[in-house]
Design a protein around this motif. Structure first.
Motif, PDB file in Angstrom:
ATOM      1  N   ALA B  93      60.571 -21.326 -19.794  1.00 23.24           N
ATOM      2  CA  ALA B  93      60.909 -20.096 -19.066  1.00 23.24           C
ATOM      3  C   ALA B  93      62.323 -20.108 -18.510  1.00 23.24           C
ATOM      4  O   ALA B  93      62.725 -19.150 -17.857  1.00 23.24           O
ATOM      5  CB  ALA B  93      59.904 -19.893 -17.932  1.00 23.24           C
ATOM      6  N   PHE B  94      63.086 -21.195 -18.764  1.00 21.72           N
ATOM      7  CA  PHE B  94      64.420 -21.209 -18.151  1.00 21.72           C
ATOM      8  C   PHE B  94      65.353 -20.290 -18.942  1.00 21.72           C
ATOM      9  O   PHE B  94      65.102 -19.949 -20.091  1.00 21.72           O
ATOM     10  CB  PHE B  94      64.968 -22.638 -18.075  1.00 21.72           C
ATOM     11  CG  PHE B  94      65.253 -23.257 -19.419  1.00 21.72           C
ATOM     12  CD1 PHE B  94      66.470 -23.052 -20.049  1.00 21.72           C
ATOM     13  CD2 PHE B  94      64.300 -24.044 -20.049  1.00 21.72           C
ATOM     14  CE1 PHE B  94      66.741 -23.627 -21.289  1.00 21.72           C
ATOM     15  CE2 PHE B  94      64.552 -24.614 -21.281  1.00 21.72           C
ATOM     16  CZ  PHE B  94      65.772 -24.404 -21.913  1.00 21.72           C
ATOM     17  N   GLY B  95      66.448 -19.918 -18.280  1.00 23.07           N
ATOM     18  CA  GLY B  95      67.424 -19.037 -18.922  1.00 23.07           C
ATOM     19  C   GLY B  95      68.085 -18.167 -17.883  1.00 23.07           C
ATOM     20  O   GLY B  95      67.590 -18.044 -16.757  1.00 23.07           O
ATOM     21  N   ALA B  96      69.184 -17.602 -18.269  1.00 21.49           N
ATOM     22  CA  ALA B  96      69.917 -16.740 -17.344  1.00 21.49           C
ATOM     23  C   ALA B  96      70.127 -15.381 -17.983  1.00 21.49           C
ATOM     24  O   ALA B  96      70.041 -15.232 -19.207  1.00 21.49           O
ATOM     25  CB  ALA B  96      71.255 -17.379 -17.002  1.00 21.49           C
ATOM     26  N   LEU B 113      76.331 -18.997 -21.563  1.00 21.34           N
ATOM     27  CA  LEU B 113      75.050 -18.273 -21.565  1.00 21.34           C
ATOM     28  C   LEU B 113      74.306 -18.508 -22.885  1.00 21.34           C
ATOM     29  O   LEU B 113      73.094 -18.770 -22.903  1.00 21.34           O
ATOM     30  CB  LEU B 113      75.298 -16.771 -21.352  1.00 21.34           C
ATOM     31  CG  LEU B 113      74.047 -15.891 -21.290  1.00 21.34           C
ATOM     32  CD1 LEU B 113      73.120 -16.319 -20.149  1.00 21.34           C
ATOM     33  CD2 LEU B 113      74.431 -14.414 -21.122  1.00 21.34           C
ATOM     34  N   ALA B 114      75.052 -18.432 -23.990  1.00 21.58           N
ATOM     35  CA  ALA B 114      74.437 -18.647 -25.304  1.00 21.58           C
ATOM     36  C   ALA B 114      73.875 -20.065 -25.404  1.00 21.58           C
ATOM     37  O   ALA B 114      72.803 -20.292 -25.968  1.00 21.58           O
ATOM     38  CB  ALA B 114      75.458 -18.395 -26.410  1.00 21.58           C
ATOM     39  N   HIS B 115      74.611 -21.011 -24.811  1.00 18.06           N
ATOM     40  CA  HIS B 115      74.195 -22.414 -24.891  1.00 18.06           C
ATOM     41  C   HIS B 115      72.865 -22.645 -24.158  1.00 18.06           C
ATOM     42  O   HIS B 115      71.938 -23.245 -24.709  1.00 18.06           O
ATOM     43  CB  HIS B 115      75.287 -23.309 -24.316  1.00 18.06           C
ATOM     44  CG  HIS B 115      74.930 -24.764 -24.329  1.00 18.06           C
ATOM     45  ND1 HIS B 115      74.915 -25.507 -25.495  1.00 18.06           N
ATOM     46  CD2 HIS B 115      74.535 -25.602 -23.334  1.00 18.06           C
ATOM     47  CE1 HIS B 115      74.531 -26.744 -25.214  1.00 18.06           C
ATOM     48  NE2 HIS B 115      74.292 -26.826 -23.906  1.00 18.06           N
ATOM     49  N   THR B 161      70.857 -14.003 -27.568  1.00 18.13           N
ATOM     50  CA  THR B 161      70.202 -15.309 -27.393  1.00 18.13           C
ATOM     51  C   THR B 161      68.689 -15.155 -27.538  1.00 18.13           C
ATOM     52  O   THR B 161      68.028 -16.010 -28.122  1.00 18.13           O
ATOM     53  CB  THR B 161      70.495 -15.919 -25.998  1.00 18.13           C
ATOM     54  OG1 THR B 161      69.997 -15.037 -24.972  1.00 18.13           O
ATOM     55  CG2 THR B 161      71.976 -16.157 -25.802  1.00 18.13           C
ATOM     56  N   LYS B 162      68.156 -14.040 -27.018  1.00 21.89           N
ATOM     57  CA  LYS B 162      66.717 -13.825 -27.124  1.00 21.89           C
ATOM     58  C   LYS B 162      66.330 -13.491 -28.561  1.00 21.89           C
ATOM     59  O   LYS B 162      65.260 -13.894 -29.036  1.00 21.89           O
ATOM     60  CB  LYS B 162      66.267 -12.715 -26.164  1.00 21.89           C
ATOM     61  CG  LYS B 162      66.355 -13.119 -24.696  1.00 21.89           C
ATOM     62  CD  LYS B 162      65.464 -14.327 -24.379  1.00 21.89           C
ATOM     63  CE  LYS B 162      65.477 -14.695 -22.904  1.00 21.89           C
ATOM     64  NZ  LYS B 162      64.675 -15.896 -22.610  1.00 21.89           N
ATOM     65  N   VAL B 191      61.365  -6.765 -16.179  1.00 21.62           N
ATOM     66  CA  VAL B 191      60.474  -7.358 -15.185  1.00 21.62           C
ATOM     67  C   VAL B 191      61.179  -7.376 -13.831  1.00 21.62           C
ATOM     68  O   VAL B 191      62.326  -7.808 -13.726  1.00 21.62           O
ATOM     69  CB  VAL B 191      60.084  -8.805 -15.577  1.00 21.62           C
ATOM     70  CG1 VAL B 191      59.048  -9.349 -14.604  1.00 21.62           C
ATOM     71  CG2 VAL B 191      59.553  -8.853 -16.998  1.00 21.62           C
ATOM     72  N   ARG B 192      60.485  -6.867 -12.801  1.00 20.28           N
ATOM     73  CA  ARG B 192      61.097  -6.845 -11.461  1.00 20.28           C
ATOM     74  C   ARG B 192      61.066  -8.244 -10.862  1.00 20.28           C
ATOM     75  O   ARG B 192      60.029  -8.714 -10.389  1.00 20.28           O
ATOM     76  CB  ARG B 192      60.320  -5.897 -10.554  1.00 20.28           C
ATOM     77  CG  ARG B 192      60.322  -4.456 -11.024  1.00 20.28           C
ATOM     78  CD  ARG B 192      59.464  -3.611 -10.092  1.00 20.28           C
ATOM     79  NE  ARG B 192      58.910  -2.454 -10.788  1.00 20.28           N
ATOM     80  CZ  ARG B 192      59.576  -1.319 -10.987  1.00 20.28           C
ATOM     81  NH1 ARG B 192      60.807  -1.186 -10.531  1.00 20.28           N
ATOM     82  NH2 ARG B 192      59.007  -0.325 -11.636  1.00 20.28           N
ATOM     83  N   THR B 193      62.212  -8.919 -10.905  1.00 23.71           N
ATOM     84  CA  THR B 193      62.329 -10.268 -10.334  1.00 23.71           C
ATOM     85  C   THR B 193      63.678 -10.369  -9.638  1.00 23.71           C
ATOM     86  O   THR B 193      64.478  -9.428  -9.667  1.00 23.71           O
ATOM     87  CB  THR B 193      62.306 -11.353 -11.435  1.00 23.71           C
ATOM     88  OG1 THR B 193      63.460 -11.174 -12.264  1.00 23.71           O
ATOM     89  CG2 THR B 193      61.063 -11.274 -12.287  1.00 23.71           C
ATOM     90  N   ALA B 194      63.921 -11.555  -9.067  1.00 27.73           N
ATOM     91  CA  ALA B 194      65.213 -11.788  -8.415  1.00 27.73           C
ATOM     92  C   ALA B 194      66.342 -11.653  -9.438  1.00 27.73           C
ATOM     93  O   ALA B 194      67.442 -11.207  -9.122  1.00 27.73           O
ATOM     94  CB  ALA B 194      65.226 -13.185  -7.794  1.00 27.73           C
ATOM     95  N   MET B 195      66.046 -12.032 -10.695  1.00 27.24           N
ATOM     96  CA  MET B 195      67.071 -12.005 -11.732  1.00 27.24           C
ATOM     97  C   MET B 195      67.529 -10.575 -12.023  1.00 27.24           C
ATOM     98  O   MET B 195      68.668 -10.350 -12.423  1.00 27.24           O
ATOM     99  CB  MET B 195      66.508 -12.658 -13.010  1.00 27.24           C
ATOM    100  CG  MET B 195      67.536 -12.976 -14.077  1.00 27.24           C
ATOM    101  SD  MET B 195      66.919 -14.151 -15.333  1.00 27.24           S
ATOM    102  CE  MET B 195      66.322 -13.055 -16.595  1.00 27.24           C
TER     103      MET B 195
END
Lengths: 458, 253
Positions: B93-96, B113-115, B161-162, B191-195
């Motif tokens: 689930a990690f990622g930015a 970001l791609a990395h 990336t996705k 999705v409503r999140t902090a991100m």
């Protein structure tokens, strides 16, 4: 030697894991053990344990070949010596026409002799004759280092009893000698009673079971209220010669059980067993049973192995398979047993077949399941929602009165429940560790329930 | 080991502070579960998440894990397995999200970001599956995104990336069939999140809990790809074929 990497499940058809599967004759087993990797090895019979007892994900799984004609009968002392890979089905076809019967049979004849010992199977005669291991005279066990030892109740008894019910984790059972039961005919005389509720059932079994060699009750778990625990009680023994009439009397030990049909592989994913079909089946089963009937003559197959007539019946449960839940609670815990049955019934869980039986005395094996009390076994479709939490709740009820679960059936319980239910587990672990210090014998069941002592398993 | 009703004994979350990831772990938690491992970059933050999971009989372990440090991935996975036994469910689930204004023009930011999102994810999935294949069982949940279904000008690097990750998972998941390892790709919408805080919600916006519900339900079945909410599968089967000039102008948030 056939060598194949494939997915294995128990008879419940769920929780598959992939292992290296080899089918091999007894004389190749020692060589195969040279290849044991970090995930270990395990012997598997016909895969009729319901859960994960005969699986070893990522490891080696050995299926010992063996045929009925390799059995050696010793009529002088009523014993037989059989390679462990031989099935009960094969063996009965040899034994019954010669006037002998196995000391204990499960509800299916598609189990191997090795599996029968490793699970210490019980049958309808447990209340008088105990479980399979109690009838074993000696067995040959291949240890992790490839050496072969012969053990029995009088020869290395600690290793023998650790192997009986030991789930294959002490070594590979290569062959066994066990006592047989002489029979005059291949038929059974059976008394049947239709029982209206649980109280009547408890009383009838308490009062009458000891007059019969075999006894079991089928319970309709869909019935509630005043009908809770309505059941059909069948009890019987091997028929004497004079019970047979007509053609049957001409060949009294004729034995040719047949598989009448096989479930085709075109079952919808959700299976065919749902609330409606199960309720209808249970109603029919109850209604078709006579209120009381005595001395009915039935075949061995009809009495002991009715489900074997329909091959692959586990396919009926669809892609999520089935879970069998079997436990024992001591005599005196009837109230808890009643509460458990009420809980299952009120949860609306569809149980196609549930059977109740009284267990007699336990044998000395630390992991042998049967202990004096009531044992209930039920089949539940794996697709039932929230089944995990429900069974977890039942686990606590079982343990609270000093009960325990049957490892050969279990697929859902936890290490804590097994530790509490089997207080002699450390004793078994000590023997297991002694004969397998490097942790060569492994199984999914052992991993899930932390059966072997820490450090003995990777 | 899983049990016969599909409950996991050991659950690992790569990206231990991911809101969606944590929601999936919470939805998969059962009385049967014994161990949850939160693998994350900020261990102190992971400890706070761990505190929300604590209950009797459950071990919650927080370990350091950096999605960008691909060289460490196998070691981290193997040491988790050494400590806790077989891994039954691993959630990647990690990622930015990255700042599109920056990643569209800044090479270093785009590459970074791609990395993490692609290379790091592929690396951790391969490392995880190496372990699961050696066990002969296990399930892997990979959080993809509808952003990868058709990449938008609004966030092209993230979307790409996705898209890449999703494509990798389709092929790799096919390869895993028969090896005892189950891969489930989840494609959430907005999705409503902090991100995503402060961003304008796209149509069919959802919550981490809803995504988790869809994910855990799918784990019980046999599907290999699910959308959250499920209606997005229908929506995107149309959007995928919208002509470019129209697509470019669509007000998708």
């Amino acid at each position: 030697m056939r060598n194949l990497r494939r997915a294995l499940t128990g008879w419940g058809r769920n929780n598959a894991t992939v292992a290296e599967v080899r089918e091999l004759p007894n004389h190749e087993v020692a060589a195969a053990l040279h290849d044991i990797g970090p995930r270990g090895a395990l012997a598997r019979g016909l895969g009729r344990c319901y859960g994960d007892a005969a699986q070893n994900g990522g490891g080696l799984v050995l299926r010992l070949l063996g045929a009925g004609h390799e059995a050696v009968l010793h009529p002088e002392d009523g014993t037989v010596t059989v390679p462990a890979g031989v099935s009960m089905d094969d063996l009965l076809r040899i034994l019954v026409p010669r006037g002998w019967f196995v000391p204990v049979t499960a509800g299916t004849r598609y189990v191997t002799i090795g599996g029968a010992i490793a699970s210490d199977i019980h049958g309808k005669n447990h209340h008088v004759e105990g479980s399979f291991g109690s009838h074993v005279v000696t067995l040959d066990l291949m240890l992790a280092d490839g050496s072969l030892v012969t053990v029995g109740p009088n020869v290395q008894p600690d290793l023998f009893w650790a192997t009986v019910g030991g789930q294959g984790l002490t070594g590979i059972i290569m062959s066994a000698t066990f006592r047989l039961l002489p029979i005059d005919t291949s038929m059974m005389t059976v008394d049947t009673n239709r029982i209206p509720n649980l109280e009547v059932l408890f009383a009838a079994m308490d009062e009458g079971d000891d007059r019969y060699r075999y006894s079991v009750a089928w319970i309709d778990l869909t019935a509630r209220g005043g009908n809770l625990g309505r059941s059909v009680l069948t009890r019987g023994d091997h028929a004497p010669l004079d019970a047979l009439e007509g053609r049957a009397a001409l060949d009294p030990t004729a034995y040719a059980p047949r598989v009448l049909a096989s479930v085709p592989p075109v079952i919808p994913p959700q299976g065919l067993l749902n609330k409606l079909s199960v309720a209808a089946f249970n109603e029919l089963w109850f209604r078709k049973a006579p209120v009381e009937r005595v001395d009915e003559v039935q075949s061995i197959a009809a009495f002991f192995h009715p489900l074997d007539m329909l091959a692959k019946w586990n396919l009926l449960y669809g892609t999520r398979g089935l879970v069998q839940y079997q436990f024992v609670v001591p005599f005196g815990a009837e109230e808890t047993l009643r509460a458990i049955i009420e809980r299952i019934s009120s949860a609306g869980v569809t149980s196609f077949l549930a059977v109740l039986k009284r267990f007699g005395a336990a044998n000395p094996a630390p992991l042998s399941f049967p202990t004096p009390g009531w044992t209930l076994a039920l089949d539940v479709p794996g697709a039932v929602s929230s089944l995990g939490p429900l069974l977890h709740e039942l686990d606590h009820m079982v343990l609270a009165v000093g009960g325990r679960h049957y490892l050969a059936k279990d697929g859902v319980t936890t290490p804590e429940m097994i530790r509490a239910g089997y207080p002699r587990l450390p004793e078994w672990q000590a023997v297991q560790r002694r004969v397998d210090p490097e942790g060569h014998w492994q199984s999914d069941l052992a991993r899930r329930l932390q059966l072997t002592a820490p450090g003995g398993n990777s | 080991m899983n049990n016969a009703v599909g409950e996991a004994q050991t659950i690992v979350l790569l990206g231990g502070n991911s809101e969606i990831g944590v929601a999936v772990v919470k939805a998969a938690l059962q009385p049967f579960t014994r161990t949850v491992v939160l693998a994350c970059r900020h261990v102190a933050k992971g400890q706070q998440v761990a505190a929300t999971l604590q209950r009797e009989g459950l071990t919650v372990d927080v370990v350091e894990f950096d999605g960008a440090d691909t060289a460490s991935h196998q070691r981290v996975i193997d040491s988790i397995a050494e400590r806790h036994g077989d891994l039954d469910l691993v959630v990647v689930a990690f990622g930015a999200l990255g700042d599109a204004e920056v990643t569209r023009v800044d090479i270093a930011a785009a590459v970074e970001l791609a990395h993490v999102n692609f290379t790091g994810a592929v690396s951790s999935i391969v490392a995880t599956c190496n372990r699961l294949r050696s066990q002969g069982h296990g399930a892997l949940v990979v959080l993809s995104s509808v952003a990868g279904e058709r990449v938008r000008a609004a966030n092209p690097v993230y979307g790409a990336t996705k898209a890449g990750l999703d494509g990798f998972c389709q092929g790799y998941g096919d390869w895993l069939v028969g090896q005892g390892v189950r891969m489930l790709v989840v494609r959430p919408g907005f999705v409503r999140t902090a991100m995503t805080q402060g961003m304008k919600a796209a149509p069919f916006a959802t919550t981490p809990e809803k995504v988790a519900e869809v994910t855990v339900k799918a784990l019980r079945g046999t599907r290999r790809t699910v959308w959250a909410p499920p209606i997005l599968q229908v929506v995107f089967s149309v959007l995928r074929h919208v002509p470019g000039p129209v697509w470019r102008r669509l007000p998708l948030g």
